[in-house]
Design a protein around this motif. Structure first.
Motif, PDB file in Angstrom:
ATOM      1  N   ARG A 175       0.859  -1.172   0.000  1.00  0.00           N
ATOM      2  CA  ARG A 175       0.000   0.000   0.000  1.00  0.00           C
ATOM      3  C   ARG A 175       0.897   1.225   0.000  1.00  0.00           C
ATOM      4  O   ARG A 175       2.118   1.098   0.024  1.00  0.00           O
ATOM      5  CB  ARG A 175      -0.962  -0.005   1.184  1.00  0.00           C
ATOM      6  N   LYS A 176       0.300   2.408  -0.012  1.00  0.00           N
ATOM      7  CA  LYS A 176       1.064   3.658   0.026  1.00  0.00           C
ATOM      8  C   LYS A 176       1.209   4.116   1.470  1.00  0.00           C
ATOM      9  O   LYS A 176       0.291   3.955   2.280  1.00  0.00           O
ATOM     10  CB  LYS A 176       0.373   4.740  -0.805  1.00  0.00           C
ATOM     11  N   ALA A 177       2.361   4.688   1.792  1.00  0.00           N
ATOM     12  CA  ALA A 177       2.620   5.178   3.149  1.00  0.00           C
ATOM     13  C   ALA A 177       1.721   6.361   3.479  1.00  0.00           C
ATOM     14  O   ALA A 177       1.407   7.182   2.614  1.00  0.00           O
ATOM     15  CB  ALA A 177       4.087   5.598   3.279  1.00  0.00           C
ATOM     16  N   GLU A 178       1.336   6.430   4.725  1.00  0.00           N
ATOM     17  CA  GLU A 178       0.550   7.555   5.219  1.00  0.00           C
ATOM     18  C   GLU A 178       1.482   8.525   5.935  1.00  0.00           C
ATOM     19  O   GLU A 178       2.584   8.150   6.349  1.00  0.00           O
ATOM     20  CB  GLU A 178      -0.536   7.046   6.162  1.00  0.00           C
ATOM     21  N   ALA A 179       1.047   9.750   6.087  1.00  0.00           N
ATOM     22  CA  ALA A 179       1.859  10.778   6.746  1.00  0.00           C
ATOM     23  C   ALA A 179       2.268  10.326   8.145  1.00  0.00           C
ATOM     24  O   ALA A 179       1.451   9.795   8.903  1.00  0.00           O
ATOM     25  CB  ALA A 179       1.077  12.086   6.822  1.00  0.00           C
ATOM     26  N   GLY A 180       3.542  10.521   8.455  1.00  0.00           N
ATOM     27  CA  GLY A 180       4.051  10.230   9.792  1.00  0.00           C
ATOM     28  C   GLY A 180       4.452   8.790  10.049  1.00  0.00           C
ATOM     29  O   GLY A 180       4.958   8.478  11.128  1.00  0.00           O
ATOM     30  N   GLU A 181       4.252   7.883   9.096  1.00  0.00           N
ATOM     31  CA  GLU A 181       4.631   6.485   9.320  1.00  0.00           C
ATOM     32  C   GLU A 181       6.145   6.336   9.231  1.00  0.00           C
ATOM     33  O   GLU A 181       6.753   6.758   8.245  1.00  0.00           O
ATOM     34  CB  GLU A 181       3.986   5.565   8.280  1.00  0.00           C
ATOM     35  N   PRO A 182       6.779   5.731  10.233  1.00  0.00           N
ATOM     36  CA  PRO A 182       8.225   5.476  10.160  1.00  0.00           C
ATOM     37  C   PRO A 182       8.526   4.424   9.091  1.00  0.00           C
ATOM     38  O   PRO A 182       7.914   3.359   9.063  1.00  0.00           O
ATOM     39  CB  PRO A 182       8.584   4.951  11.549  1.00  0.00           C
ATOM     40  N   LEU A 183       9.474   4.757   8.216  1.00  0.00           N
ATOM     41  CA  LEU A 183       9.816   3.883   7.103  1.00  0.00           C
ATOM     42  C   LEU A 183      11.309   3.621   7.061  1.00  0.00           C
ATOM     43  O   LEU A 183      12.097   4.377   7.625  1.00  0.00           O
ATOM     44  CB  LEU A 183       9.412   4.552   5.775  1.00  0.00           C
ATOM     45  N   ILE A 184      11.660   2.551   6.368  1.00  0.00           N
ATOM     46  CA  ILE A 184      13.068   2.292   6.056  1.00  0.00           C
ATOM     47  C   ILE A 184      13.203   2.234   4.542  1.00  0.00           C
ATOM     48  O   ILE A 184      12.276   1.855   3.832  1.00  0.00           O
ATOM     49  CB  ILE A 184      13.587   0.992   6.704  1.00  0.00           C
ATOM     50  N   LEU A 185      14.352   2.642   4.065  1.00  0.00           N
ATOM     51  CA  LEU A 185      14.703   2.574   2.656  1.00  0.00           C
ATOM     52  C   LEU A 185      15.963   1.727   2.572  1.00  0.00           C
ATOM     53  O   LEU A 185      16.943   2.003   3.274  1.00  0.00           O
ATOM     54  CB  LEU A 185      14.972   3.978   2.101  1.00  0.00           C
ATOM     55  N   PHE A 186      15.920   0.678   1.743  1.00  0.00           N
ATOM     56  CA  PHE A 186      17.081  -0.204   1.652  1.00  0.00           C
ATOM     57  C   PHE A 186      17.204  -0.794   0.251  1.00  0.00           C
ATOM     58  O   PHE A 186      16.289  -0.717  -0.555  1.00  0.00           O
ATOM     59  CB  PHE A 186      17.011  -1.314   2.704  1.00  0.00           C
ATOM     60  N   ARG A 187      18.378  -1.369  -0.009  1.00  0.00           N
ATOM     61  CA  ARG A 187      18.643  -2.016  -1.296  1.00  0.00           C
ATOM     62  C   ARG A 187      18.075  -3.430  -1.283  1.00  0.00           C
ATOM     63  O   ARG A 187      18.195  -4.145  -0.296  1.00  0.00           O
ATOM     64  CB  ARG A 187      20.142  -2.081  -1.557  1.00  0.00           C
ATOM     65  N   HIS A 188      17.477  -3.807  -2.422  1.00  0.00           N
ATOM     66  CA  HIS A 188      16.884  -5.139  -2.518  1.00  0.00           C
ATOM     67  C   HIS A 188      17.105  -5.704  -3.914  1.00  0.00           C
ATOM     68  O   HIS A 188      17.020  -4.982  -4.911  1.00  0.00           O
ATOM     69  CB  HIS A 188      15.384  -5.073  -2.222  1.00  0.00           C
ATOM     70  N   THR A 189      17.355  -7.002  -3.978  1.00  0.00           N
ATOM     71  CA  THR A 189      17.443  -7.732  -5.236  1.00  0.00           C
ATOM     72  C   THR A 189      16.247  -8.671  -5.313  1.00  0.00           C
ATOM     73  O   THR A 189      16.137  -9.587  -4.488  1.00  0.00           O
ATOM     74  CB  THR A 189      18.755  -8.541  -5.321  1.00  0.00           C
ATOM     75  N   PRO A 190      15.326  -8.454  -6.250  1.00  0.00           N
ATOM     76  CA  PRO A 190      14.188  -9.373  -6.392  1.00  0.00           C
ATOM     77  C   PRO A 190      14.656 -10.789  -6.694  1.00  0.00           C
ATOM     78  O   PRO A 190      15.749 -10.993  -7.234  1.00  0.00           O
ATOM     79  CB  PRO A 190      13.403  -8.789  -7.570  1.00  0.00           C
ATOM     80  N   THR A 191      13.812 -11.766  -6.378  1.00  0.00           N
ATOM     81  CA  THR A 191      14.201 -13.171  -6.530  1.00  0.00           C
ATOM     82  C   THR A 191      14.375 -13.585  -7.986  1.00  0.00           C
ATOM     83  O   THR A 191      15.251 -14.384  -8.290  1.00  0.00           O
ATOM     84  CB  THR A 191      13.169 -14.104  -5.874  1.00  0.00           C
ATOM     85  N   ALA A 192      13.540 -13.072  -8.892  1.00  0.00           N
ATOM     86  CA  ALA A 192      13.699 -13.424 -10.308  1.00  0.00           C
ATOM     87  C   ALA A 192      14.848 -12.612 -10.893  1.00  0.00           C
ATOM     88  O   ALA A 192      15.119 -11.499 -10.458  1.00  0.00           O
ATOM     89  CB  ALA A 192      12.414 -13.148 -11.078  1.00  0.00           C
ATOM     90  N   GLY A 193      15.485 -13.172 -11.844  1.00  0.00           N
ATOM     91  CA  GLY A 193      16.602 -12.487 -12.486  1.00  0.00           C
ATOM     92  C   GLY A 193      17.921 -12.973 -11.929  1.00  0.00           C
ATOM     93  O   GLY A 193      18.248 -12.737 -10.771  1.00  0.00           O
ATOM     94  N   THR A 194      18.664 -13.697 -12.736  1.00  0.00           N
ATOM     95  CA  THR A 194      19.964 -14.202 -12.309  1.00  0.00           C
ATOM     96  C   THR A 194      21.041 -13.772 -13.311  1.00  0.00           C
ATOM     97  O   THR A 194      20.731 -13.368 -14.428  1.00  0.00           O
ATOM     98  CB  THR A 194      19.961 -15.744 -12.205  1.00  0.00           C
ATOM     99  N   GLY A 195      22.293 -13.874 -12.896  1.00  0.00           N
ATOM    100  CA  GLY A 195      23.396 -13.510 -13.778  1.00  0.00           C
ATOM    101  C   GLY A 195      23.264 -12.063 -14.212  1.00  0.00           C
ATOM    102  O   GLY A 195      23.027 -11.181 -13.392  1.00  0.00           O
ATOM    103  N   PRO A 196      23.350 -11.799 -15.513  1.00  0.00           N
ATOM    104  CA  PRO A 196      23.258 -10.419 -15.987  1.00  0.00           C
ATOM    105  C   PRO A 196      21.874  -9.805 -15.787  1.00  0.00           C
ATOM    106  O   PRO A 196      21.717  -8.597 -15.884  1.00  0.00           O
ATOM    107  CB  PRO A 196      23.605 -10.515 -17.472  1.00  0.00           C
ATOM    108  N   TYR A 197      20.850 -10.624 -15.485  1.00  0.00           N
ATOM    109  CA  TYR A 197      19.491 -10.112 -15.278  1.00  0.00           C
ATOM    110  C   TYR A 197      19.198  -9.795 -13.816  1.00  0.00           C
ATOM    111  O   TYR A 197      18.125  -9.316 -13.492  1.00  0.00           O
ATOM    112  CB  TYR A 197      18.464 -11.120 -15.804  1.00  0.00           C
ATOM    113  N   GLU A 198      20.153 -10.050 -12.945  1.00  0.00           N
ATOM    114  CA  GLU A 198      19.969  -9.745 -11.525  1.00  0.00           C
ATOM    115  C   GLU A 198      20.073  -8.230 -11.334  1.00  0.00           C
ATOM    116  O   GLU A 198      20.978  -7.592 -11.850  1.00  0.00           O
ATOM    117  CB  GLU A 198      21.047 -10.450 -10.701  1.00  0.00           C
ATOM    118  N   GLU A 199      19.123  -7.668 -10.600  1.00  0.00           N
ATOM    119  CA  GLU A 199      19.103  -6.227 -10.383  1.00  0.00           C
ATOM    120  C   GLU A 199      19.075  -5.902  -8.898  1.00  0.00           C
ATOM    121  O   GLU A 199      18.661  -6.713  -8.082  1.00  0.00           O
ATOM    122  CB  GLU A 199      17.873  -5.606 -11.045  1.00  0.00           C
ATOM    123  N   LEU A 200      19.514  -4.704  -8.590  1.00  0.00           N
ATOM    124  CA  LEU A 200      19.537  -4.199  -7.224  1.00  0.00           C
ATOM    125  C   LEU A 200      18.901  -2.823  -7.255  1.00  0.00           C
ATOM    126  O   LEU A 200      19.248  -2.006  -8.112  1.00  0.00           O
ATOM    127  CB  LEU A 200      20.988  -4.105  -6.737  1.00  0.00           C
TER     128      LEU A 200
END
Length: 148
Positions: free
Chosen positions: A40-65
């Protein structure tokens, strides 16, 4: 179809590391930010974290961050895992299809009025193992879809 928010172990690790390095930031005021924990979308005042993630699909040259936001504290997760999340159905979405061996099979932009039909059509191809749903404007990973 089965909707996949970020796995609990990924979220737990990110929350534990929040604020410890440049890859795990803590934020408070970003209303409207797409949350990958509960889809869902964040509401005003909600504590959030922002971090790097690699989705499970995509390997080798198709792996993304890429960057993702989530609640800083555990939440209840998505309202449904069988329907396209309401917060993400009102804008065009990039659908990127991957094979079981992690290769990109296909990709297209789905308009809001045809999201469910387009996802169903893409999943009807037996070569497709997973769809990554992404933002059209920024290309950010939002969530994954597999067959139920």
């Amino acid at each position: 179809m089965r909707i996949h928010a970020l796995p609990t172990d990924v979220l737990d690790r990110a929350r534990k590391l929040a604020g410890t390095d440049e890859h795990h930031e803590v934020h408070v005021e970003f209303p409207g930010t797409p949350l990958r924990c509960c889809l869902r979308k964040a509401e005003a005042g909600e504590p959030l974290i922002l971090f790097r993630h690699t989705p499970t699909a995509g390997t080798g040259p198709y792996e993304e961050l890429g960057p993702v936001f989530a609640h800083a504290e555990p939440c209840d997760g998505p309202a449904s895992t069988t329907e396209f999340p309401e917060a993400f159905r009102h804008a065009p979405r990039t659908l990127r299809a991957y094979t079981a061996d992690g290769r990109i099979h296909d990709g297209e932009i789905a308009e809001p009025e045809t999201l469910t039909e387009t996802v169903t059509r893409v999943l009807d191809d037996p070569r497709v193992a997973e769809i990554q749903v992404r933002s059209v404007s920024h290309g950010c990973f939002l969530f994954a879809i597999t067959r139920d």
